[in-house]
Design an enzyme around this catalytic site. Sequence first.
Site, PDB file in Angstrom:
ATOM      1  N   TYR A   1       0.851  -1.180   0.000  1.00  0.00           N
ATOM      2  CA  TYR A   1       0.000   0.000   0.000  1.00  0.00           C
ATOM      3  C   TYR A   1       0.892   1.237   0.000  1.00  0.00           C
ATOM      4  O   TYR A   1       1.745   1.398   0.879  1.00  0.00           O
ATOM      5  CB  TYR A   1      -0.931   0.038   1.217  1.00  0.00           C
TER       6      TYR A   1
ATOM      7  N   GLN B   1     -10.775   0.690   1.346  1.00  0.00           N
ATOM      8  CA  GLN B   1     -11.213  -0.224   0.285  1.00  0.00           C
ATOM      9  C   GLN B   1     -10.036  -0.945  -0.369  1.00  0.00           C
ATOM     10  O   GLN B   1     -10.174  -2.100  -0.800  1.00  0.00           O
ATOM     11  CB  GLN B   1     -12.055   0.522  -0.750  1.00  0.00           C
TER      12      GLN B   1
ATOM     13  N   ASN C   1      -2.753   6.560   6.662  1.00  0.00           N
ATOM     14  CA  ASN C   1      -3.386   7.344   7.713  1.00  0.00           C
ATOM     15  C   ASN C   1      -4.056   6.406   8.730  1.00  0.00           C
ATOM     16  O   ASN C   1      -3.940   5.189   8.637  1.00  0.00           O
ATOM     17  CB  ASN C   1      -4.393   8.338   7.115  1.00  0.00           C
TER      18      ASN C   1
ATOM     19  N   SER D   1       3.468   9.528  11.375  1.00  0.00           N
ATOM     20  CA  SER D   1       4.914   9.536  11.573  1.00  0.00           C
ATOM     21  C   SER D   1       5.307  10.272  12.849  1.00  0.00           C
ATOM     22  O   SER D   1       4.597  11.152  13.322  1.00  0.00           O
ATOM     23  CB  SER D   1       5.585  10.202  10.372  1.00  0.00           C
TER      24      SER D   1
ATOM     25  N   GLN E   1       9.784  15.839   9.955  1.00  0.00           N
ATOM     26  CA  GLN E   1       8.714  14.907  10.310  1.00  0.00           C
ATOM     27  C   GLN E   1       7.391  15.626  10.483  1.00  0.00           C
ATOM     28  O   GLN E   1       6.333  15.095  10.147  1.00  0.00           O
ATOM     29  CB  GLN E   1       9.073  14.168  11.599  1.00  0.00           C
TER      30      GLN E   1
ATOM     31  N   HIS F   1       5.010  15.865   7.524  1.00  0.00           N
ATOM     32  CA  HIS F   1       4.326  14.669   7.007  1.00  0.00           C
ATOM     33  C   HIS F   1       2.817  14.824   7.086  1.00  0.00           C
ATOM     34  O   HIS F   1       2.092  14.484   6.154  1.00  0.00           O
ATOM     35  CB  HIS F   1       4.739  13.426   7.801  1.00  0.00           C
TER      36      HIS F   1
ATOM     37  N   GLU G   1       9.485   5.952  16.650  1.00  0.00           N
ATOM     38  CA  GLU G   1       9.661   5.396  15.300  1.00  0.00           C
ATOM     39  C   GLU G   1      11.054   5.761  14.785  1.00  0.00           C
ATOM     40  O   GLU G   1      11.820   4.900  14.368  1.00  0.00           O
ATOM     41  CB  GLU G   1       8.581   5.966  14.379  1.00  0.00           C
ATOM     42  N   HIS G   2      11.367   7.043  14.788  1.00  0.00           N
ATOM     43  CA  HIS G   2      12.688   7.550  14.403  1.00  0.00           C
ATOM     44  C   HIS G   2      13.341   8.163  15.633  1.00  0.00           C
ATOM     45  O   HIS G   2      12.701   8.917  16.362  1.00  0.00           O
ATOM     46  CB  HIS G   2      12.577   8.632  13.323  1.00  0.00           C
TER      47      HIS G   2
ATOM     48  N   ASP H   1      14.888   7.947   5.254  1.00  0.00           N
ATOM     49  CA  ASP H   1      13.633   7.992   4.494  1.00  0.00           C
ATOM     50  C   ASP H   1      13.856   7.694   3.026  1.00  0.00           C
ATOM     51  O   ASP H   1      12.964   7.178   2.356  1.00  0.00           O
ATOM     52  CB  ASP H   1      12.999   9.383   4.621  1.00  0.00           C
TER      53      ASP H   1
ATOM     54  N   GLU I   1       1.766 -35.895  29.750  1.00  0.00           N
ATOM     55  CA  GLU I   1       0.718 -34.994  29.272  1.00  0.00           C
ATOM     56  C   GLU I   1      -0.579 -35.724  28.955  1.00  0.00           C
ATOM     57  O   GLU I   1      -1.561 -35.100  28.553  1.00  0.00           O
ATOM     58  CB  GLU I   1       1.204 -34.247  28.017  1.00  0.00           C
TER      59      GLU I   1
ATOM     60  N   HIS J   1       0.589 -40.059  21.063  1.00  0.00           N
ATOM     61  CA  HIS J   1       1.916 -39.496  20.845  1.00  0.00           C
ATOM     62  C   HIS J   1       2.983 -40.490  21.305  1.00  0.00           C
ATOM     63  O   HIS J   1       3.997 -40.702  20.635  1.00  0.00           O
ATOM     64  CB  HIS J   1       2.085 -38.186  21.638  1.00  0.00           C
TER      65      HIS J   1
END
Length: 430
Positions: free
Chosen positions: A124, A186, A209, A233, A255, A258, A322-323, A356, A410, A415
Amino acid sequence: MKKIFNPKKQDWPFILQRPTQTVEDIERTVMQIFNEVQAGGDKVLHKYTKQFDRVELTDLLASPDEFIEAETLVSEQLKVAIQTAKSNIEKFHESQKTSKIEIETTAGVICWQEKRAIQKVGLYIPGGTAPLFSTILMLAIPANIAGCSELILCTPPDKSGKINPAILYTAKLCGITKLFKVGGIQAIGAMAFGTESIPQVYKIFGPGNQFVTVAKQIATKFGVAIDMPAGPSELLVVADDSANAGFVASDLLSQAEHGTDSQVILVSTSKSLMDKVEEELQKQIIELPRAAIAKKAIENSKLIFVENDKIAIELINEYGPEHFIVCCEDEEYYIRNVVNAGSVFLGNYTPESAGDYASGTNHTLPTNGYAKQYSGVNLDSFMKSISFQRISETGIWNIGNTIEVMAEAEGLQAHKNAVSLRLQSLKNKQ
């Protein structure tokens, strides 16, 4: 930016909150669209593309002519830049290949592990106000190195039904031919369930998003894997008097531009540096084309003063950025002690922008504190590890009794029998 001085530890969770919305309403919207996509396929994708992207498409799939046209629209300078970045990203991800691991755990018992590519992956790529063609490099390159056999790319069209030429050019450069003009919830639904045009995939990658982020998380309920929860971000910079205030401000703004829901934080052991950074922010922000977006993001952001590096790293690990940029005299201290971060940038001449785009590391990273338990995208993100074992007569003789005892404890008699029968056959041979 809000200034905070020596915050008490019990206040950290409140201070470090992300500017994210509640997801209840988003979840309802996601499920409604998912149900429609599952039932109606392409027809529903056209409906929501018209509603959200304000365009009616005759075909969701980008045509070969569109790829050819895009190549003529991208400047030679940008082509060279994309190719350079591609080369560096390939080098870094190629280096992550590992060979088969094999060991004899007990005489006659051979175990090994081999990696196999995930066959079908969906990428995506956000469009919107900033078409992230660089994300194609970050996802398609490791997918190709891993050996994924089918790559599907979804990205929203503009109001004229076009895809940004740089996205088309980069996709073609990375060998992607199945590029669909679908965005948002979608698109995630289409890759999760499959439609007449868009094939179903096994794992979905890519940022987006909050609607896309929630859609990806809900898609996991339907048997589809995702790379990670990657939302708005964020960047945290730790800096002392050895830092360049102008550089720090530029990183924070890189950043902030963004999106309005991005968050940037400066943690510093120097009050004077904080003042200088604040001045630089005011100077630099007015020059930005996306100044309005950056200003809103800055409203969610903070300048935090702490007394020493020990408190700073504890707060940073609590946040899990994140960064994470380190501009401190004792950067080795932060290298040794950071445990929660998506990607780390060291020194005054290592801007987050490098990661980036072109240094080689991957920019698809965990946000919203998920760096505490998730890694950023890497070669292994596109692969699975399969374990193998082969046991000889000697091997089953050596570990058979261990298996029998454990299975019986067990209460799993079948087994135990699976081993006992084999051991008895060996005894009969003697």
